[in-house]
Design an enzyme around this catalytic site. Structure first.
Site, PDB file in Angstrom:
ATOM      1  CG  ASP A 247      -1.790   1.185   1.363  1.00 15.39           C
ATOM      2  OD1 ASP A 247      -1.880   1.912   0.362  1.00 15.39           O
ATOM      3  OD2 ASP A 247      -2.375   1.411   2.418  1.00 15.39           O
TER       4      ASP A 247
ATOM      5  CB  THR B 259      -1.579   6.149  -2.128  1.00 15.45           C
ATOM      6  OG1 THR B 259      -1.746   4.750  -2.026  1.00 15.45           O
ATOM      7  CG2 THR B 259      -2.575   6.829  -1.246  1.00 15.45           C
ATOM      8  CB  THR B 260       0.724   2.992  -5.805  1.00 13.67           C
ATOM      9  OG1 THR B 260       0.456   2.369  -4.557  1.00 13.67           O
ATOM     10  CG2 THR B 260       2.029   2.477  -6.340  1.00 13.67           C
TER      11      THR B 260
ATOM     12  CG  ASP C 248      -6.611   0.987  -0.272  1.00 11.70           C
ATOM     13  OD1 ASP C 248      -6.726   1.951   0.500  1.00 11.70           O
ATOM     14  OD2 ASP C 248      -5.517   0.580  -0.701  1.00 11.70           O
TER      15      ASP C 248
END
Length: 555
Positions: A64, A97-98, A397
């Site tokens: 994550d 987020t990545t 998520d």
């Protein structure tokens, strides 16, 4: 001192470091790229895990992006900005987020040749980036996105599955999607035509090590890690009347060190009697509304427990405020802060069953089978704490994805298809732009290809060959849904493959990534008043002036 007139803008002391111009810009770009490189292998279903060790010796294993960046310690101010970006993305939409870090790093790195080789001014690059962002959002909404029926459970399952597919929990994706959808739809509230879905506050994840992951469930109600205060109180109640309090059921001690001087023995008896009368009074006020269960955030004295036990009422004390609010939403009660204000309508009647179960050595209170609860608890079981923590991160998520689609029911194709389609559309638009701005505009189109490229790389496929074929597909077929199968690295049509992403997440990702790149490109000066480590003396102290007394000499 820089700046004229009487108002100084900035004072530079002798031990202030200052960097400016191109050096700062290239340094910022390098920092952004470095952070992106750390995260790059965490994109897609074939992503690698990172093992993080904190100073206390704890270990976190995760892919994550946000969790990894939270643990990383960086010194460079631009790198710190990149970490903040991931946090913002997580708070805003809870996913992507990545992608946002990888895209932000790429937006910076495509600007480097313009700064170094062409000596282009950052302002020119920034205005091209801004223009590209505006066009990009319009194209994404009008040409690429499709609307979705939120009430169609099969469709919603597919969407959540595409999010869960890249995570550790993908092995149990059916279960995870079911849990995420049930929890999100439970806490959804509609007010004045607007949907309000507060997952953070009302969908709590409780982790109990032991058992299998398949035993995880969404409870129609709330679970808290508490037991009744008195061993003789009832531990199971059907359809209980529940009273929630925000005050203590004990004698209020005098504020700020009250001293009482007692001269006669009877006075002491009087004081004890006063305490007893006070506790009896507040217990009677509670018992007036005929509750079966009293839950309070504060303490309950032994005497109060005695009175409640006599009336056949179970009692739970020192419940967290957040848990109390969740219970209030689930059972339809109101949290009351004074016992004399208790009214019949404050009592919660929607709970079907109150029971206390024991897992391992601990007792857990269940308030379940609620009628239309607007709060829920997700009970996770699993082999170890590490696995449970990772499953919780993945579930958060998944729930955020479900929430985003419910709030804004638009979807875009996943697997790098949306990025490729946008890249194609922006490259076409760039031809119509005159002047030097055309090149940075085209660079944004090129930077978007980093997402499909990274997906291909993480599969171990050939990035150049696959990306060229994908580009050709988008040009020839004029379709916007061709993307990368994250498992095999092959080109597939996302409409058939069934990988979709929420429009809200995608738009937020592009906005955040491009605006961060713009922000970092606008910096041309870094002034730091922090001394380097090991440099205990200021430059002035290092070189004594001529005529100044040497150390050890008398002045």
């Amino acid at each position: 001192m820089i700046g004229g007139g009487s108002a100084p803008i900035l004072v530079l002391s002798q031990n202030t470091k200052r960097e400016s111009g191109r050096k700062v810009q290239t340094g910022n770009i390098a920092a952004g790229k470095a952070i992106a490189d750390v995260i790059r292998t965490c994109l897609g279903p074939r992503s690698m895990l990172k093992m993080l060790m904190d100073p206390m010796g704890g270990i976190v294993m995760t892919n994550d992006g946000n969790a990894i960046l939270r643990e990383i310690m960086v010194q460079h101010p631009a790198a710190k900005t990149m970490l903040e970006v991931a946090r913002t993305q997580d708070e805003e939409v809870g996913d992507g987020t990545t992608s946002v870090i990888i895209l932000g790093g790429e937006m910076l790195s495509v600007a480097l040749p313009f700064l170094q080789q062409q000596q282009m001014h950052p302002t020119v690059i920034i205005s091209a980036y801004r223009q590209a962002l505006e066009d990009l959002v319009v194209i994404l909404k009008d040409k690429i996105s499709i609307s979705v029926d939120v009430n169609n459970r099969v469709e919603m399952m597919k969407i959540v599955k595409s999010c869960v597919g890249t995570k550790f929990i993908s092995k149990w994706s059916e279960l995870a999607c079911k849990i995420a959808l049930d929890a999100t739809s439970t806490v959804a509230l509609e007010e004045n035509g607007r949907k309000e879905i507060d997952i953070k506050r009302y969908a709590k994840v409780e982790k109990i090590p032991g058992g299998a992951i398949e035993d995880s469930v969404v409870l129609r109600g709330v679970m808290v890690n508490k037991d009744v205060t008195h061993p003789k109180m009832k531990r199971t109640l059907k359809n209980p009347r529940i009273v929630l309090l925000d005050c203590s059921l004990e004698y209020k001690k005098g504020e700020s060190q009250t001293n009482i001087e007692i001269t006669k023995e009877e006075d002491f008896q009087k004081i004890l009697l006063m305490e007893e009368e006070y506790i009896k009074k507040i217990c009677d006020e509670v018992l007036q509304v005929k509750p079966d269960l009293v839950i309070t955030e504060k303490g309950v004295s032994d005497l109060a427990q005695h009175f409640l036990l006599k009336a056949g009422v179970s009692c739970i004390r020192r419940v967290r405020k957040t848990d109390n609010n969740r219970i209030a939403r689930a059972v339809g009660a109101t949290v009351v802060s004074r016992t004399d204000e208790l009214k019949e309508e404050d009592v919660g009647l929607h709970c079907g069953l109150f029971e206390i179960k024991k897992f391992g050595d601990e007792y857990f209170t269940f308030l379940v089978e609620c009628k239309d609860p607007k709060a829920c608890t997700i009970l996770l079981r699993g082999a170890s704490k590490d696995i449970l923590n990772e499953v919780e991160r993945n579930l958060q998520d998944a729930m955020n994805v479900a929430r985003n689609v419910m709030v804004e029911p638009l979807l875009v194709p996943g697997g790098g298809a949306a990025e490729m389609a946008l890249s194609q559309a922006l490259s076409e638009k760039a031809k119509a732009i005159t002047g030097v701005q055309q090149w940075p505009y085209r660079a944004v189109a090129l930077a978007l290809e980093v997402i499909p490229r990274t997906l291909i790389q993480n599969c171990g496929a050939n990035p150049i060959r696959t990306l060229t074929a994908l580009r050709a597909k988008h040009v020839q077929t004029d379709g916007t849904s061709w993307g990368i199968d994250g498992e095999s690295g092959k080109i597939v049509d996302m409409k058939d493959y069934g990988v979709w992403e929420p429009f809200a997440v995608k738009v937020q990702t592009y906005k955040t990534a491009i605006e961060t790149a713009i922000l970092l490109l606008r910096i041309d000066d870094i002034v730091s008043g922090v001394k380097k480590q090991g440099d205990t003396t200021s430059p002035a102290a290092k070189a004594p002036e001529e005529g100044a007394p040497q150390p050890g000499e008398e002045p």
